[in-house]
Scaffold this active site. Structure first.
Site, PDB file in Angstrom:
ATOM      1  N   GLU A   1       0.859  -1.126  -0.075  1.00 15.70           N
ATOM      2  CA  GLU A   1       0.166   0.294  -0.023  1.00 15.70           C
ATOM      3  C   GLU A   1       0.922   1.032   0.221  1.00 15.70           C
ATOM      4  O   GLU A   1       1.877   1.373   0.836  1.00 15.70           O
ATOM      5  CB  GLU A   1      -0.878  -0.019   1.326  1.00 15.70           C
ATOM      6  CG  GLU A   1      -1.519   1.339   1.505  1.00 15.70           C
ATOM      7  CD  GLU A   1      -2.687   1.880   0.220  1.00 15.70           C
ATOM      8  OE1 GLU A   1      -2.390   2.784  -0.544  1.00 15.70           O
ATOM      9  OE2 GLU A   1      -3.172   0.686  -0.255  1.00 15.70           O
TER      10      GLU A   1
ATOM     11  N   CYS B   1     -12.145   4.671   0.016  1.00 10.84           N
ATOM     12  CA  CYS B   1     -13.346   4.458   0.387  1.00 10.84           C
ATOM     13  C   CYS B   1     -13.468   4.684   1.964  1.00 10.84           C
ATOM     14  O   CYS B   1     -14.256   5.460   2.367  1.00 10.84           O
ATOM     15  CB  CYS B   1     -13.843   2.742   0.277  1.00 10.84           C
ATOM     16  SG  CYS B   1     -15.414   2.480   1.274  1.00 10.84           S
TER      17      CYS B   1
ATOM     18  N   GLY C   1       3.180  -0.734  -5.360  1.00  9.80           N
ATOM     19  CA  GLY C   1       3.365  -2.008  -5.862  1.00  9.80           C
ATOM     20  C   GLY C   1       3.506  -2.021  -7.486  1.00  9.80           C
ATOM     21  O   GLY C   1       2.706  -1.184  -8.131  1.00  9.80           O
TER      22      GLY C   1
ATOM     23  N   GLY D   1     -24.515  11.681 -10.916  1.00  9.00           N
ATOM     24  CA  GLY D   1     -24.503  10.556 -10.138  1.00  9.00           C
ATOM     25  C   GLY D   1     -24.653  10.357  -8.737  1.00  9.00           C
ATOM     26  O   GLY D   1     -24.823  11.287  -8.085  1.00  9.00           O
TER      27      GLY D   1
ATOM     28  N   ASP E   1     -12.317  -1.574  -8.443  1.00 12.75           N
ATOM     29  CA  ASP E   1     -12.421  -0.441  -9.524  1.00 12.75           C
ATOM     30  C   ASP E   1     -11.518  -0.678 -10.781  1.00 12.75           C
ATOM     31  O   ASP E   1     -11.770  -0.190 -12.066  1.00 12.75           O
ATOM     32  CB  ASP E   1     -11.822   1.057  -9.088  1.00 12.75           C
ATOM     33  CG  ASP E   1     -12.900   1.622  -8.018  1.00 12.75           C
ATOM     34  OD1 ASP E   1     -14.046   0.993  -7.652  1.00 12.75           O
ATOM     35  OD2 ASP E   1     -12.740   2.491  -7.277  1.00 12.75           O
TER      36      ASP E   1
ATOM     37  N   HIS F   1     -44.080  -5.595  12.807  1.00 11.14           N
ATOM     38  CA  HIS F   1     -44.636  -4.350  12.775  1.00 11.14           C
ATOM     39  C   HIS F   1     -44.727  -3.503  14.089  1.00 11.14           C
ATOM     40  O   HIS F   1     -44.787  -4.138  15.205  1.00 11.14           O
ATOM     41  CB  HIS F   1     -46.328  -4.698  12.527  1.00 11.14           C
ATOM     42  CG  HIS F   1     -47.091  -3.498  12.591  1.00 11.14           C
ATOM     43  ND1 HIS F   1     -47.393  -2.506  11.572  1.00 11.14           N
ATOM     44  CD2 HIS F   1     -47.951  -2.967  13.406  1.00 11.14           C
ATOM     45  CE1 HIS F   1     -48.130  -1.731  11.682  1.00 11.14           C
ATOM     46  NE2 HIS F   1     -48.686  -1.840  12.778  1.00 11.14           N
TER      47      HIS F   1
END
Length: 469
Positions: free
Chosen positions: A37, A46, A118, A187, A315, A448
């Protein structure tokens, strides 16, 4: 000095919701796993700059709006005000705490984390590089998972400067609330920020090229949201083409052509919210012979690329670019690598959620898509106005809409708008996973009073069996 080499069953490039999930699942399956990372904190966009901090901001906007309605609930609270700095700080605190939680999970599951960028070498090793491209570590990997996430998409001729023309990243940490904001793109990201800033008093206009807000959502639901947002004071212009965006002294001038011809807007800031593009650069893909398709890494149903033992998730493989999709793909990829027998992911059963108020959520086919696919459909609708729980909670706006195959009663899709729609959609996702029919939704006893009764009632309404409508 010779480079230190380390060997793993799985090396994951990227520590976002896809990357860290893949590493944890790999460890649960007995595989030695590592994550590479480049950012200081794990969790990806995120957790640090997307899903989580924005939802914190949106909750604060919701509370602020609720406090302004105090008299409706019998409370006298006087003039309601806010501290913008603390609003922003709280969202950052939520993100930071969760990032620490991911680091804890890495330690708990004995996943090694390497800080750096990486890159896959031609011999299929993973090189961990610093910001200058210097190789810090070389990792041996039996399998590699590319999970490098994405970043905001831009438009030709529009440059994000982080001050006047901003992306979602800057939008969540602006030190002073802008008096006016034009959002390009309707969006989920654009609509959520439009709602947030409007709630705190910013004059907001949204410009969208396609004919409706939330272009991928059911047309009926989008129309309801359009009317609701307009009622909240947000200006919406759909079917509009951006002509130019120019920085001026003290703000930005935007020219666009819409239904009423060419318009010019002068605003303090412009938010560019036109989608996400995968981070596929500088991974060494070209040297491996791995070609992109429309800017994404092609994979098969097992999330394998064209290169043996190299997988890709999230992604970087294209739509739907959602955190929960990345996490689901992460689990699947790890299980396929471990040799487990499992189904491929059903990409037609992925929920889509927008967290403005009223919330919007959907899964499966829209009504129009079902008709175009040749289904004879039955549609059930249940408005929250008829829900006892929604009335009691003061959240009676919106409805649940279910689409069924008329012959077999199969649930083809759902679209919802209203309070907690993003929570309610899970029931339909499970129903579709289990190939449920309207009868199974209708005959499942729902507590309910709850908002979830709307799902049961909508199923009944489609086949003439709704009780409270």
């Amino acid at each position: 000095m010779a480079e230190e080499r380390k060997a793993f069953d799985v090396v994951v490039i990227g520590g976002g919701p896809g990357g860290y999930t893949a590493a944890i699942r790999a460890r649960q399956l007995g595989l030695e796993a590592a994550v590479v990372e480049k950012e200081e904190q794990l969790g990806g966009v995120c957790l640090n700059w997307g899903c989580i901090p924005t939802k914190a901001l949106l909750k604060q906007a919701e509370i602020y709006r609720l406090l302004q309605r105090a008299d409706e609930f019998g409370f006298k609270v006087g003039q309601v005000d806010y501290d913008w700095t603390r609003v922003i700080q709280r969202s950052r605190g939520v993100a930071d705490n969760l990032a620490k939680g991911v680091a804890y999970l890495m330690n708990k599951n004995e996943v090694q984390v390497f800080k750096g960028r990486g890159r896959i070498s031609p011999t299929k090793q993973v090189e961990v590089r610093d910001g200058k491209g210097q190789v810090l570590e070389t990792l041996e990997a039996k399998s590699i998972i590319i999970a490098t996430g994405g970043r905001p998409q831009t438009l030709p001729g529009i440059e994000i400067d982080g001050e006047h023309i901003i992306s979602s990243r800057e939008a969540m940490v602006i030190p002073e609330r802008p008096e006016s904001l034009l959002v390009i793109g309707a969006g989920a990201i654009g609509i959520e920020f439009a709602y947030f800033y409007n709630a705190f008093g910013t004059r907001v206009k949204v410009v969208e090229a396609l004919p409706q807000v939330l272009p991928r959502e059911d047309e009926e639901i989008a129309a309801i949201l359009d009317k609701s947002l307009a009622g909240q004071g947000i200006e919406l212009e759909t079917g509009a083409r951006i002509e130019s965006v120019e920085k001026k002294e003290g703000g930005v001038e935007v020219s666009y052509t819409g239904k009423s011809g060419t318009q010019v807007e002068e605003v303090e800031k412009v938010l560019l919210a036109v989608g996400v593009r995968g981070n596929v650069e500088d991974l060494g893909l070209e040297a491996l012979g791995l070609r992109l398709r429309e800017g994404a890494i092609p994979v098969n149903g097992r999330l394998e690329t064209s290169i043996k033992n190299i997988y890709a998730i999230g992604d970087v493989i294209g739509a739907p670019q959602l955190a929960h999709m990345a996490a689901a793909e992460a689990v699947a990829a790890a299980e396929f690598i471990a040799g487990q027998e499992r189904d491929e992911i059903d990409r037609g059963n992925i929920p889509s959620c927008t967290y403005c108020q009223p919330q919007v959520a959907s899964v499966g086919l829209t009504e129009n898509e079902a008709l175009e696919a040749g289904h004879e459909v039955k549609v059930g609708r249940f408005p929250f106005m008829a829900s006892g729980k929604a009335q009691a909670a003061g959240d009676a706006e919106g409805l649940v809409k279910l689409i069924f195959d008329a012959r077999y009663g199969e649930v083809l899709g759902a679209a919802m708008i209203g309070a907690e729609a993003t929570e309610l959609i899970a029931e339909v996702c499970l129903g579709r996973k289990l190939e449920a029919t309207y009868e199974e939704l209708l005959h499942t006893v729902h507590a309910h009073p709850t908002l979830s009764e709307a799902v049961m009632e909508a199923a009944g309404e489609a086949f003439g069996a709704a009780i409270n409508l």
